[in-house]
Design a protein around this motif. Structure first.
Motif, PDB file in Angstrom:
ATOM      1  N   UNK A 241       0.835  -1.196   0.000  1.00  0.00           N
ATOM      2  CA  UNK A 241       0.000   0.000   0.000  1.00  0.00           C
ATOM      3  C   UNK A 241       0.867   1.242   0.000  1.00  0.00           C
ATOM      4  N   UNK A 242       0.422   2.268  -0.716  1.00  0.00           N
ATOM      5  CA  UNK A 242       1.092   3.571  -0.701  1.00  0.00           C
ATOM      6  C   UNK A 242       0.747   4.250   0.617  1.00  0.00           C
ATOM      7  N   UNK A 266       4.309  -3.050   7.721  1.00  0.00           N
ATOM      8  CA  UNK A 266       5.750  -2.943   7.894  1.00  0.00           C
ATOM      9  C   UNK A 266       6.251  -1.547   7.575  1.00  0.00           C
ATOM     10  N   UNK A 267       7.565  -1.324   7.680  1.00  0.00           N
ATOM     11  CA  UNK A 267       8.123  -0.001   7.383  1.00  0.00           C
ATOM     12  C   UNK A 267       8.047   0.302   5.887  1.00  0.00           C
ATOM     13  N   UNK A 268       7.849   1.557   5.515  1.00  0.00           N
ATOM     14  CA  UNK A 268       7.766   1.907   4.090  1.00  0.00           C
ATOM     15  C   UNK A 268       9.137   1.831   3.425  1.00  0.00           C
ATOM     16  N   UNK A 269       9.117   1.531   2.123  1.00  0.00           N
ATOM     17  CA  UNK A 269      10.361   1.525   1.358  1.00  0.00           C
ATOM     18  C   UNK A 269      10.668   2.932   0.856  1.00  0.00           C
ATOM     19  N   UNK A 270      11.679   3.033   0.011  1.00  0.00           N
ATOM     20  CA  UNK A 270      12.120   4.353  -0.464  1.00  0.00           C
ATOM     21  C   UNK A 270      11.033   5.062  -1.264  1.00  0.00           C
ATOM     22  N   UNK A 271      10.129   4.299  -1.869  1.00  0.00           N
ATOM     23  CA  UNK A 271       9.058   4.894  -2.674  1.00  0.00           C
ATOM     24  C   UNK A 271       7.787   5.159  -1.851  1.00  0.00           C
ATOM     25  N   UNK A 272       7.819   4.865  -0.544  1.00  0.00           N
ATOM     26  CA  UNK A 272       6.656   5.124   0.301  1.00  0.00           C
ATOM     27  C   UNK A 272       5.624   4.022   0.290  1.00  0.00           C
ATOM     28  N   UNK A 273       6.007   2.809  -0.136  1.00  0.00           N
ATOM     29  CA  UNK A 273       5.110   1.668  -0.128  1.00  0.00           C
ATOM     30  C   UNK A 273       5.494   0.734   1.004  1.00  0.00           C
ATOM     31  N   UNK A 274       4.474   0.086   1.608  1.00  0.00           N
ATOM     32  CA  UNK A 274       4.727  -0.814   2.731  1.00  0.00           C
ATOM     33  C   UNK A 274       3.892  -2.074   2.586  1.00  0.00           C
ATOM     34  N   UNK A 275       4.409  -3.178   3.117  1.00  0.00           N
ATOM     35  CA  UNK A 275       3.646  -4.425   3.157  1.00  0.00           C
ATOM     36  C   UNK A 275       2.564  -4.322   4.237  1.00  0.00           C
ATOM     37  N   UNK A 276       1.413  -4.904   3.953  1.00  0.00           N
ATOM     38  CA  UNK A 276       0.306  -4.860   4.894  1.00  0.00           C
ATOM     39  C   UNK A 276      -0.571  -6.089   4.680  1.00  0.00           C
ATOM     40  N   UNK A 277      -1.153  -6.614   5.746  1.00  0.00           N
ATOM     41  CA  UNK A 277      -2.075  -7.741   5.655  1.00  0.00           C
ATOM     42  C   UNK A 277      -3.471  -7.249   6.011  1.00  0.00           C
ATOM     43  N   UNK A 297      -3.016   0.553  -4.032  1.00  0.00           N
ATOM     44  CA  UNK A 297      -2.818  -0.714  -3.344  1.00  0.00           C
ATOM     45  C   UNK A 297      -2.634  -1.828  -4.369  1.00  0.00           C
ATOM     46  N   UNK A 298      -1.723  -2.761  -4.077  1.00  0.00           N
ATOM     47  CA  UNK A 298      -1.522  -3.940  -4.912  1.00  0.00           C
ATOM     48  C   UNK A 298      -1.675  -5.188  -4.052  1.00  0.00           C
ATOM     49  N   UNK A 299      -2.554  -6.099  -4.488  1.00  0.00           N
ATOM     50  CA  UNK A 299      -2.732  -7.374  -3.795  1.00  0.00           C
ATOM     51  C   UNK A 299      -1.677  -8.354  -4.312  1.00  0.00           C
ATOM     52  N   UNK A 300      -0.860  -8.876  -3.398  1.00  0.00           N
ATOM     53  CA  UNK A 300       0.177  -9.840  -3.764  1.00  0.00           C
ATOM     54  C   UNK A 300      -0.324 -11.282  -3.640  1.00  0.00           C
TER      55      UNK A 300
END
Length: 326
Positions: A241-242, A266-277, A297-300
């Motif tokens: 998620x952004x 989780x913590x955001x990456x350099x692009x401001x996206x983070x893993x989420x459940x 949002x992208x569903x993995x």
């Protein structure tokens, strides 16, 4: 019925300092002719009420007259507790009782406090249901409420998802949550919650019961509501998620799901996206809850949820463009 209406006429005049026959007719849901007959009956009974003709006139009591008919009945006292929730009072069959109780309270107040009370009512309104939510139909709610007030055992027909079932219950409380009524009742030795709109029939058994001395409705609801909300969240989606658009999660309309999702992030990456459940009741419901987040949002996983979202977005694209995206 007429005696009750005459009392309401008297209390309206005392609380408001006088009004027009037309206003009284609208308030009482009767004709203007009936209002004049009621005024005449009050006058014949010794109440100093009179009519002023012409512009600015109306129905009035002689200055200084105070009726002693301001004591609340037990039903009216119960209704006063719902004074901030007129919709709830009407649902429970207490709408007219509440109106009379409020009139008695206004009539008993001195003029300066009466004016303050009416100003508050003019300026503050409590609207319990959420936006875009249509209140449930609750055909048996008034019967359930009456059994609740009088500690009477109930036999209900309750519609489950697959079939109706019959239960004999001891009603212990009613809770309104976001415009939806729930009955808390004892079924044998267990406490259960029933959505009132799914109670299609209710009938007192003629038996009384004794309420548990240690039962506290607010505490029970607080302890069980969160547990219930979590219990129906049976599936999970692994997503990215952004973080700049986390507020869009509020569109899911399920606070327990939002809280669980945010706690998993989780913590955001350099692009401001983070893993989420993100949890949900079913993948179908979850797909519709996630669609409003769009490109943020992208569903993995799992694959079936990705496939469902892909099919839905492709069908939506085709609807507006005449062909699926290449």
């Amino acid at each position: 019925m007429r005696a009750s209406r005459l009392v309401r006429v008297l209390l309206l005049l005392q609380a408001g300092g006088g009004t027009t026959a037309g206003a009284l007719a609208r308030e009482l849901e009767v004709s203007v002719r009936t209002v004049y007959r009621d005024v005449e009956a009050l006058s014949e009974a010794g109440v100093p009420v009179y009519c002023e003709p012409g512009r600015g006139g109306g129905v009035r009591l002689i200055d200084g007259y105070r009726t002693r008919l301001t004591g609340l009945t037990s039903d009216e006292a119960d209704a006063v507790l719902l004074a901030g929730l007129p919709g709830a009072a009407a649902d429970l069959g207490l709408g007219t009782v509440l109106a009379t109780a409020q009139l008695k309270m206004l009539a008993a107040l001195p003029p300066e406090l009466r004016g303050r009370a009416t100003r508050i009512a003019d300026r503050v309104h409590i609207d319990m249901p959420g936006w875009f939510q249509r209140p449930d139909d609750t055909p048996a709610l008034a019967t359930v409420a009456d059994a609740l007030w009088h500690d009477r055992r109930l036999r209900i027909t309750y519609h489950r998802r697959d079939r109706p079932v019959e239960r004999t219950l001891d009603p212990l409380g009613l809770v309104m949550k976001a415009g939806t009524w729930y009955l808390i009742a004892r079924d044998g030795a267990e406490l259960r919650s029933y959505r009132a709109s799914r109670i299609t029939a209710a009938e007192p058994t003629g038996e009384s019961f004794t309420r548990p001395a240690d039962f506290d409705l607010a505490t029970h609801w607080r302890d069980t509501a969160e547990q219930f909300a979590r219990s129906i969240l049976r599936v999970r989606a692994h997503c990215r998620i952004a973080t700049a658009h986390l507020d869009l999660l509020r569109l899911m309309n399920e606070p327990a799901a939002v809280r669980e999702a945010l706690s998993s992030m989780g913590p955001p990456d350099a692009d401001g996206w983070a893993d989420i459940t993100v949890p949900g009741e079913t993948y179908e419901i979850l797909a519709h809850a996630l669609l409003p987040l769009g490109e943020h949002l992208e569903v993995l996983g799992p694959p079936e949820l990705r496939a469902r979202l892909s099919a839905t977005t492709a069908a939506t694209y085709a609807r507006y463009h005449g062909h699926p995206p290449s």
